[in-house]
Scaffold this motif. Structure first.
Motif, PDB file in Angstrom:
ATOM      1  N   THR A  10      -3.331  35.594 -30.628  1.00  0.00           N
ATOM      2  CA  THR A  10      -3.195  34.216 -30.140  1.00  0.00           C
ATOM      3  C   THR A  10      -1.738  33.786 -30.193  1.00  0.00           C
ATOM      4  OG1 THR A  10      -5.443  33.662 -30.842  1.00  0.00           O
ATOM      5  CG2 THR A  10      -3.930  31.820 -30.478  1.00  0.00           C
ATOM      6  N   LEU A  11      -1.059  34.090 -31.305  1.00  0.00           N
ATOM      7  CA  LEU A  11       0.370  33.771 -31.409  1.00  0.00           C
ATOM      8  C   LEU A  11       1.148  34.453 -30.292  1.00  0.00           C
ATOM      9  CD1 LEU A  11       2.924  32.686 -32.954  1.00  0.00           C
ATOM     10  CD2 LEU A  11       2.955  34.920 -34.064  1.00  0.00           C
ATOM     11  N   LEU A  12       0.883  35.719 -30.046  1.00  0.00           N
ATOM     12  CA  LEU A  12       1.615  36.448 -29.004  1.00  0.00           C
ATOM     13  C   LEU A  12       1.371  35.856 -27.621  1.00  0.00           C
ATOM     14  CD1 LEU A  12       1.076  40.121 -30.215  1.00  0.00           C
ATOM     15  CD2 LEU A  12       3.128  38.696 -30.490  1.00  0.00           C
ATOM     16  N   GLU A  13       0.142  35.491 -27.336  1.00  0.00           N
ATOM     17  CA  GLU A  13      -0.167  34.875 -26.039  1.00  0.00           C
ATOM     18  C   GLU A  13       0.541  33.536 -25.879  1.00  0.00           C
ATOM     19  OE1 GLU A  13      -4.423  34.673 -25.976  1.00  0.00           O
ATOM     20  OE2 GLU A  13      -4.634  36.844 -25.797  1.00  0.00           O
ATOM     21  N   GLU A  14       0.486  32.703 -26.920  1.00  0.00           N
ATOM     22  CA  GLU A  14       1.136  31.392 -26.858  1.00  0.00           C
ATOM     23  C   GLU A  14       2.651  31.538 -26.772  1.00  0.00           C
ATOM     24  OE1 GLU A  14      -0.363  29.286 -30.276  1.00  0.00           O
ATOM     25  OE2 GLU A  14      -2.340  29.006 -29.353  1.00  0.00           O
ATOM     26  N   GLN A  71       8.374  27.050 -31.220  1.00  0.00           N
ATOM     27  CA  GLN A  71       9.443  26.144 -30.809  1.00  0.00           C
ATOM     28  C   GLN A  71      10.739  26.438 -31.548  1.00  0.00           C
ATOM     29  OE1 GLN A  71       9.329  24.222 -28.109  1.00  0.00           O
ATOM     30  NE2 GLN A  71       7.319  25.170 -27.892  1.00  0.00           N
ATOM     31  N   HIS A  72      10.638  26.794 -32.818  1.00  0.00           N
ATOM     32  CA  HIS A  72      11.837  27.155 -33.584  1.00  0.00           C
ATOM     33  C   HIS A  72      12.471  28.427 -33.022  1.00  0.00           C
ATOM     34  CE1 HIS A  72      14.586  27.433 -36.950  1.00  0.00           C
ATOM     35  NE2 HIS A  72      14.201  28.689 -37.112  1.00  0.00           N
ATOM     36  N   LEU A  73      11.643  29.419 -32.704  1.00  0.00           N
ATOM     37  CA  LEU A  73      12.177  30.653 -32.116  1.00  0.00           C
ATOM     38  C   LEU A  73      12.869  30.385 -30.786  1.00  0.00           C
ATOM     39  CD1 LEU A  73       9.279  33.178 -32.823  1.00  0.00           C
ATOM     40  CD2 LEU A  73      11.512  33.081 -33.949  1.00  0.00           C
ATOM     41  N   ILE A  74      12.284  29.528 -29.970  1.00  0.00           N
ATOM     42  CA  ILE A  74      12.910  29.177 -28.685  1.00  0.00           C
ATOM     43  C   ILE A  74      14.246  28.488 -28.930  1.00  0.00           C
ATOM     44  CG2 ILE A  74      12.728  27.629 -26.693  1.00  0.00           C
ATOM     45  CD1 ILE A  74       9.700  28.311 -26.672  1.00  0.00           C
ATOM     46  N   GLN A  75      14.273  27.564 -29.870  1.00  0.00           N
ATOM     47  CA  GLN A  75      15.510  26.843 -30.186  1.00  0.00           C
ATOM     48  C   GLN A  75      16.608  27.815 -30.633  1.00  0.00           C
ATOM     49  OE1 GLN A  75      15.075  24.054 -33.403  1.00  0.00           O
ATOM     50  NE2 GLN A  75      17.157  23.292 -33.202  1.00  0.00           N
ATOM     51  N   SER A 133       4.319  34.112 -25.576  1.00  0.00           N
ATOM     52  CA  SER A 133       4.649  34.645 -24.254  1.00  0.00           C
ATOM     53  C   SER A 133       4.694  33.537 -23.211  1.00  0.00           C
ATOM     54  CB  SER A 133       3.633  35.712 -23.867  1.00  0.00           C
ATOM     55  OG  SER A 133       3.917  36.220 -22.587  1.00  0.00           O
ATOM     56  N   THR A 134       3.696  32.693 -23.203  1.00  0.00           N
ATOM     57  CA  THR A 134       3.657  31.580 -22.247  1.00  0.00           C
ATOM     58  C   THR A 134       4.854  30.657 -22.436  1.00  0.00           C
ATOM     59  OG1 THR A 134       1.245  31.653 -22.128  1.00  0.00           O
ATOM     60  CG2 THR A 134       2.308  29.589 -21.476  1.00  0.00           C
ATOM     61  N   ALA A 135       5.106  30.252 -23.674  1.00  0.00           N
ATOM     62  CA  ALA A 135       6.209  29.319 -23.957  1.00  0.00           C
ATOM     63  C   ALA A 135       7.566  29.955 -23.669  1.00  0.00           C
ATOM     64  CB  ALA A 135       6.135  28.853 -25.409  1.00  0.00           C
ATOM     65  N   PHE A 136       7.745  31.211 -24.040  1.00  0.00           N
ATOM     66  CA  PHE A 136       9.024  31.878 -23.827  1.00  0.00           C
ATOM     67  C   PHE A 136       9.309  32.078 -22.342  1.00  0.00           C
ATOM     68  CE2 PHE A 136      11.183  33.709 -27.644  1.00  0.00           C
ATOM     69  CZ  PHE A 136      10.528  32.928 -28.573  1.00  0.00           C
ATOM     70  N   HIS A 137       8.316  32.483 -21.594  1.00  0.00           N
ATOM     71  CA  HIS A 137       8.543  32.707 -20.165  1.00  0.00           C
ATOM     72  C   HIS A 137       8.921  31.423 -19.444  1.00  0.00           C
ATOM     73  CE1 HIS A 137       6.193  36.605 -20.684  1.00  0.00           C
ATOM     74  NE2 HIS A 137       7.463  36.902 -20.534  1.00  0.00           N
ATOM     75  N   ARG A 138       8.409  30.292 -19.898  1.00  0.00           N
ATOM     76  CA  ARG A 138       8.811  28.995 -19.321  1.00  0.00           C
ATOM     77  C   ARG A 138      10.292  28.715 -19.550  1.00  0.00           C
ATOM     78  NH1 ARG A 138       3.708  25.961 -21.708  1.00  0.00           N
ATOM     79  NH2 ARG A 138       2.208  26.488 -20.076  1.00  0.00           N
ATOM     80  N   GLN A 139      10.849  29.327 -20.590  1.00  0.00           N
ATOM     81  CA  GLN A 139      12.263  29.136 -20.933  1.00  0.00           C
ATOM     82  C   GLN A 139      13.122  30.325 -20.494  1.00  0.00           C
ATOM     83  OE1 GLN A 139      13.503  26.331 -22.428  1.00  0.00           O
ATOM     84  NE2 GLN A 139      11.451  25.453 -22.299  1.00  0.00           N
TER      85      GLN A 139
END
Length: 80
Positions: A53-57, A21-25, A59-65
């Motif tokens: 696991t971090l990369l998969e999570e 979430q911090h990286l997305i922000q 990827s999912t979160a980043f692509h949504r944004q």
């Protein structure tokens, strides 16, 4: 060098989510295209697994944004 703090983030579901979430922000705030992960030295199978696991999570979160995720690795043969 060794990244013990990063290993700790990868191993913890709550720390992974906070980190993502911090990286997305920051990505949105700085108008970046995404993030490049470059941890080329997980030492154990557990570290490698939690990193995946971090990369998969991420990827999912980043692509949504509409943000990109790239990965530098020497373990290409182990990627899903």
């Amino acid at each position: 060098g060794r990244s013990d703090a990063f290993s700790s983030i990868c191993a913890s579901p709550s720390k992974r989510q906070q980190f993502i979430q911090h990286l997305i922000q920051v990505g949105k705030q700085e108008q970046l295209d995404g993030v490049d992960f470059d941890w080329e030295s997980p030492r154990t199978h557990e570290e490698f697994s939690s990193y995946m696991t971090l990369l998969e999570e991420a990827s999912t979160a980043f692509h949504r944004q509409d943000l990109l995720v790239s990965v530098a690795t020497r373990y290409v043969h182990l990627l899903p």
